[in-house]
Design an enzyme around this catalytic site. Sequence first.
Site, mmCIF file in Angstrom:
data_model
loop_
_atom_site.group_PDB
_atom_site.id
_atom_site.type_symbol
_atom_site.label_atom_id
_atom_site.label_comp_id
_atom_site.label_asym_id
_atom_site.label_seq_id
_atom_site.Cartn_x
_atom_site.Cartn_y
_atom_site.Cartn_z
ATOM 1 N N TYR A 1 10.390 11.972 -11.015
ATOM 2 C CA TYR A 1 9.791 10.639 -10.901
ATOM 3 C C TYR A 1 8.931 10.479 -9.653
ATOM 4 O O TYR A 1 8.424 9.397 -9.397
ATOM 5 C CB TYR A 1 10.885 9.568 -10.910
ATOM 6 C CG TYR A 1 11.493 9.396 -12.266
ATOM 7 C CD1 TYR A 1 12.248 10.416 -12.815
ATOM 8 C CD2 TYR A 1 11.304 8.241 -13.009
ATOM 9 C CE1 TYR A 1 12.808 10.294 -14.059
ATOM 10 C CE2 TYR A 1 11.854 8.112 -14.260
ATOM 11 C CZ TYR A 1 12.600 9.134 -14.782
ATOM 12 O OH TYR A 1 13.140 9.015 -16.025
ATOM 13 N N ASP B 1 18.553 8.334 -15.719
ATOM 14 C CA ASP B 1 17.807 7.431 -16.588
ATOM 15 C C ASP B 1 18.378 7.509 -18.007
ATOM 16 O O ASP B 1 18.683 6.503 -18.655
ATOM 17 C CB ASP B 1 16.330 7.859 -16.557
ATOM 18 C CG ASP B 1 15.404 6.795 -17.125
ATOM 19 O OD1 ASP B 1 15.903 5.751 -17.560
ATOM 20 O OD2 ASP B 1 14.189 7.024 -17.130
ATOM 21 N N LYS C 1 22.102 19.605 -14.578
ATOM 22 C CA LYS C 1 21.753 20.682 -15.512
ATOM 23 C C LYS C 1 21.550 21.951 -14.683
ATOM 24 O O LYS C 1 20.535 22.652 -14.778
ATOM 25 C CB LYS C 1 20.494 20.269 -16.283
ATOM 26 C CG LYS C 1 20.154 21.139 -17.458
ATOM 27 C CD LYS C 1 21.053 20.951 -18.651
ATOM 28 C CE LYS C 1 20.691 21.958 -19.724
ATOM 29 N NZ LYS C 1 21.731 22.114 -20.752
ATOM 30 N N ASP D 1 24.313 17.943 -20.837
ATOM 31 C CA ASP D 1 24.497 17.809 -22.285
ATOM 32 C C ASP D 1 25.962 17.512 -22.613
ATOM 33 O O ASP D 1 26.274 16.671 -23.467
ATOM 34 C CB ASP D 1 23.973 19.029 -23.062
ATOM 35 C CG ASP D 1 24.099 20.327 -22.296
ATOM 36 O OD1 ASP D 1 24.432 20.273 -21.092
ATOM 37 O OD2 ASP D 1 23.899 21.399 -22.888
#
Length: 403
Positions: free
Chosen positions: A148, A293, A215, A269
């Site tokens: 971002y 987000d 991740k 995930d």
Amino acid sequence: MDKIEFKDGRFTVSDMPSILYALGDGIGPEITRASMGVIDTAVEKAYKGKKKIEWREVSAGEEAEKKAGNRLPEETLEAIKEHRLLFKGPLETPVGKGFRSLNVTIRLMMDLYANIRPVKYFKGLESPLRDPEKVDLVVFRENTDDLYTGIEWQANSNEAKKLKAFLNDSMNVRISDDSGVGIKPMSRMKTQRITRMAIKYALQNKRRSVTIMHKGNIMKYTEGAFREWAYETAVNEFRDDIVTEEELYSNYNGTMPSGKLLINDRIADNMFQQVIAKPSLYDVILAPNLNGDYISDAAGALIGDIGVLGSANIGDTGGMFEAVHGTAPKYAGKNVANPMGMIKAGTLMLEFIGWTEAKDIIDNALAKAISTKKVTQDIARFMGVEPLGTKEFAETIMGFIRE
Ligand code: NAP
């Protein structure tokens, strides 16, 4: 009218603080005004005139563009820096083109590094889960780092070509000519400060765990580093208060010692399926910007309606409080939008300034509205009841508060 000050690492708030509001675009003006009425009523009920918010409007969004030719005029930015707190209606952002998100601009200017979104089920809402009562999560999303930061270039731009040539020539990395490119920075300092805030919040609010969502198996030096730095902060700065998941099994035989906070981590995930399948196992979720987000909305969906959620953007210089949803343009000006998200944003603001009595009064009134099916159309259509308009809903809440 007193401005909120920040001294020696703490905010000082008088009994008559001056707080800014921006009405926002689309449904923003209706829901923001309705929410301010509810907040004022709760403050009056809780403090009988001894405390009062002095609201001051600042201009932003479409209305500012019409008046001043700029969606975020300089005087609005100056006022935000000076007054520190902003209660903000949703603002429009075009997708894939046009001006940069005004929300992101304000967050970066004020360095509001934590986006905090509590997600708790309201009894009576239609949820996709069998046991939605088990959902009581608070997401701490890092707000200033990661993808971002806006470092990206269009596929055919000179900048993208230069960067691709550099990667090819100097780093032996080949990116196809038709690719746009973006850069994902992840900083140790930024990870540490959001981790500190999430752990302090968890300890103060007697939460059971903080789960680092990352991740890191794929993006080792960004997401993986986030995980590593978050653990490092937890262990170095909160040693006496926390137990890591590894220690839980190596030192405590899998049973949490009482009074301690569990720090664990989940790959992104897996985190998604975990909060859906076993929401009761999760409490505070600490995530970098992009993961945060996504998981914020997914967590919101668990309780049936993200329209009822508010969020706080907090930094060491101030805070911005807003609904989770956007401008819902199709409902603008029709007196049908649900103001609950903005009202919940107001409760987070009250909590931030320490006016928790007023916050609790609003939370009780909202719970009563849902359990008695006094709701706007977005919820009424699932309950099969006649909907209230935006104004009428706010008046009902104010009535419950005054009872
Ligand atoms: P949205 O404005 O949240 O609206 C999507 C749908 O959610 C609406 O069509 C409506 O669903 C429902 N909804 C949202 N808020 C509602 C409310 N208060 N009362 C009743 N229903 C509500 O999302 P979007 O259409 O993706 O975004 C529109 C604009 O808002 C975009 O420009 C986006 O950038 C901006 N946005 C701003 C913020 C912010 O300022 N923080 C946040 C998100 C989006 P139904 O159609 O099913 O009735």
